[in-house]
Design a protein around this motif. Sequence first.
Motif, short mmCIF file in Angstrom:
data_model
loop_
_atom_site.label_atom_id
_atom_site.label_comp_id
_atom_site.label_asym_id
_atom_site.label_seq_id
_atom_site.Cartn_x
_atom_site.Cartn_y
_atom_site.Cartn_z
N HIS A 127 0.77 -1.31 -0.04
CA HIS A 127 -0.09 -0.05 -0.14
C HIS A 127 0.97 1.27 0.21
O HIS A 127 0.92 2.04 -1.15
N ARG A 128 1.53 1.37 1.03
CA ARG A 128 2.17 2.82 1.09
C ARG A 128 3.45 2.58 2.22
O ARG A 128 3.42 1.61 3.08
N ALA A 129 4.29 3.65 2.42
CA ALA A 129 5.35 3.57 3.19
C ALA A 129 5.08 5.12 3.84
O ALA A 129 4.98 6.19 3.08
N LYS A 130 5.82 5.14 5.17
CA LYS A 130 5.53 6.24 5.80
C LYS A 130 6.95 6.97 6.51
O LYS A 130 7.52 5.78 7.03
N SER A 131 7.25 8.05 6.48
CA SER A 131 8.44 8.60 7.26
C SER A 131 9.81 7.64 6.94
O SER A 131 10.45 7.42 7.63
N LEU A 132 9.96 7.59 5.61
CA LEU A 132 11.02 6.92 4.98
C LEU A 132 12.35 7.77 5.42
O LEU A 132 12.23 9.02 5.37
N LYS A 133 13.27 7.31 5.76
CA LYS A 133 14.78 8.11 5.85
C LYS A 133 15.61 7.91 4.63
O LYS A 133 15.97 6.92 4.34
N PRO A 134 15.71 9.30 3.98
CA PRO A 134 16.52 8.93 2.88
C PRO A 134 17.85 8.62 2.92
O PRO A 134 18.53 9.03 3.93
N PRO A 135 18.52 7.95 1.93
CA PRO A 135 19.91 7.60 2.05
C PRO A 135 20.73 8.85 1.87
O PRO A 135 20.38 10.04 1.87
N ALA A 136 22.01 8.70 1.93
CA ALA A 136 22.99 9.73 1.89
C ALA A 136 22.79 10.63 0.65
O ALA A 136 23.31 11.67 0.56
N SER A 137 22.62 9.87 -0.54
CA SER A 137 22.52 10.59 -1.68
C SER A 137 21.31 11.68 -1.66
O SER A 137 21.26 12.40 -2.42
N GLY A 138 20.39 11.51 -0.67
CA GLY A 138 19.08 12.20 -0.39
C GLY A 138 18.18 11.93 -1.54
O GLY A 138 17.09 12.68 -1.57
N SER A 139 18.24 10.74 -2.17
CA SER A 139 17.13 10.25 -3.17
C SER A 139 16.07 9.70 -2.55
O SER A 139 16.05 9.11 -1.34
N VAL A 140 14.72 10.01 -2.99
CA VAL A 140 13.58 9.45 -2.23
C VAL A 140 12.72 8.61 -3.36
O VAL A 140 11.60 8.80 -3.50
N ASP A 141 13.25 8.05 -4.38
CA ASP A 141 12.94 7.30 -5.39
C ASP A 141 12.80 5.74 -5.06
O ASP A 141 13.97 5.29 -5.03
N THR A 142 11.75 5.30 -4.67
CA THR A 142 11.49 4.01 -3.96
C THR A 142 10.66 3.13 -4.68
O THR A 142 9.85 3.57 -5.39
N TYR A 143 10.79 1.92 -4.30
CA TYR A 143 10.11 0.71 -4.79
C TYR A 143 10.18 -0.52 -3.43
O TYR A 143 11.02 -0.57 -2.95
N VAL A 144 9.37 -1.35 -3.60
CA VAL A 144 9.33 -2.52 -2.93
C VAL A 144 9.73 -3.86 -3.42
O VAL A 144 9.37 -4.06 -4.51
N LYS A 145 10.52 -4.50 -2.87
CA LYS A 145 11.13 -5.81 -3.52
C LYS A 145 10.62 -7.03 -2.53
O LYS A 145 10.86 -6.65 -1.27
N ALA A 146 10.29 -8.13 -2.73
CA ALA A 146 9.62 -9.03 -2.25
C ALA A 146 10.51 -10.55 -2.69
O ALA A 146 10.87 -10.85 -3.69
N ASN A 147 10.82 -11.27 -1.67
CA ASN A 147 11.56 -12.50 -1.78
C ASN A 147 10.92 -13.33 -0.72
O ASN A 147 10.33 -13.27 0.35
N LEU A 148 10.85 -14.74 -1.15
CA LEU A 148 10.56 -16.01 -0.27
C LEU A 148 11.75 -16.45 0.30
O LEU A 148 12.25 -16.92 -0.47
N LEU A 149 11.74 -16.56 1.44
CA LEU A 149 12.92 -17.34 2.06
C LEU A 149 12.63 -18.72 3.04
O LEU A 149 11.37 -18.67 3.53
#
Length: 408
Positions: A127-149
Amino acid sequence: MSLSSAHTDLSEHRAHVLAPMADRVPAVRQQSQRVTMREHMAINVSPGPIRPIRLISDYFPHFYPFAEPGLCTPDSHTMAATTTRSTSGLLDDPEQEGDSDDSTALGTLEFTLLFDVDNSTLHCTAHRAKSLKPPASGSVDTYVKANLLPGASKGSQLRTRTVRGTRGPVWEETLTYHGFTCQDAGRKTLRLCVCEDSRLRRRRQAAILGELRVPLKKLVPNQARSFDICLEKQRLTKRPKSVDTARGMSLYEEEVEAEVAGEERGRILLSLCYSSQRGGLLVGVLRCAHLAPMDTNGYSDPFVRLFLHPNSGRKSKYKTSVRRKTLNPEFNEEFFYAGPREELAQKALLVSVWDYDLGTTDDFIGGVQLSGQATGECLYHWQECLGHSDHRLELWHPLDGVPPQLSD
């Protein structure tokens, strides 16, 4: 002699006697102060009253309300200056408002899970994410990656689209795992990562802003469950010494769950139907899921081979088309084997999945055998198909890593 004259004579006599003694007192005092260092150390053995040892809390102003009143504290000027600096630092940084724990500072992720037993699928809606902490580069372009372990990293990897320019991205996108069974729900864990999109940067791997893991055994079949969980730091493990540490290679790598003994090499969805009109068996190769990677790029170029054994002179070998660079191929191809049901019941259908290699021998990924001598789901699928005409049945089958041994 009168009393007053006698008292006067006594006073004069006392003054005459004490006068020489008064002259000798300074000399005695001066002589007593001249002592050696050894005598001084032997005499002055007591340094004075014992004072309490300062605690670490004495140097931190925000701990003073809990300190004991008898302990010594720094002076008020130092404490006031330190408090002023600490307060101004907190006010200047808006990210430190509230709890400063790392798990909450990375942000939260809202998603929904649904285990569809009838279709053997697992749906994960980000659905959504809230209050993400941006990396050192300052980018806020994000996606969600899923894996089954546990399992192949790229074999079960799915991702959403990229949302740009916000610390509160909204995806509203559903990721679907096909071939997900009740056995998988009991032993697998879903790993979700919020990643920075690195396509516009010169690095091979995307930076992970935070991750979380959900044991799937907690899911109730056919019931959607919503989550709102704090992101945690990425888990890293040190590379083993056996790995060649080339120049520029990181000493740490992303944690990958070790595969348990007997982990399948993938699974295939087959459909069987005996057609009374055509007088033969229809075999449908629909799709594969979570195949083992065979190429150096972490993927495979899979295709499926079919063989009806023993060969009675009719065409018994078929092959699907090749799907490039995927571990979850979708074929949707159907093949036909002519013959009466009684004759087909005495044969075996061998299904194998291969990795296509140009100019070299194809690599075997896994296979499954459907026959009257099989067990479990394979036997049920074969008997149910040949026992009922014009009845189409689709089932998932795990692939065996050992090539099937054919007997005459």
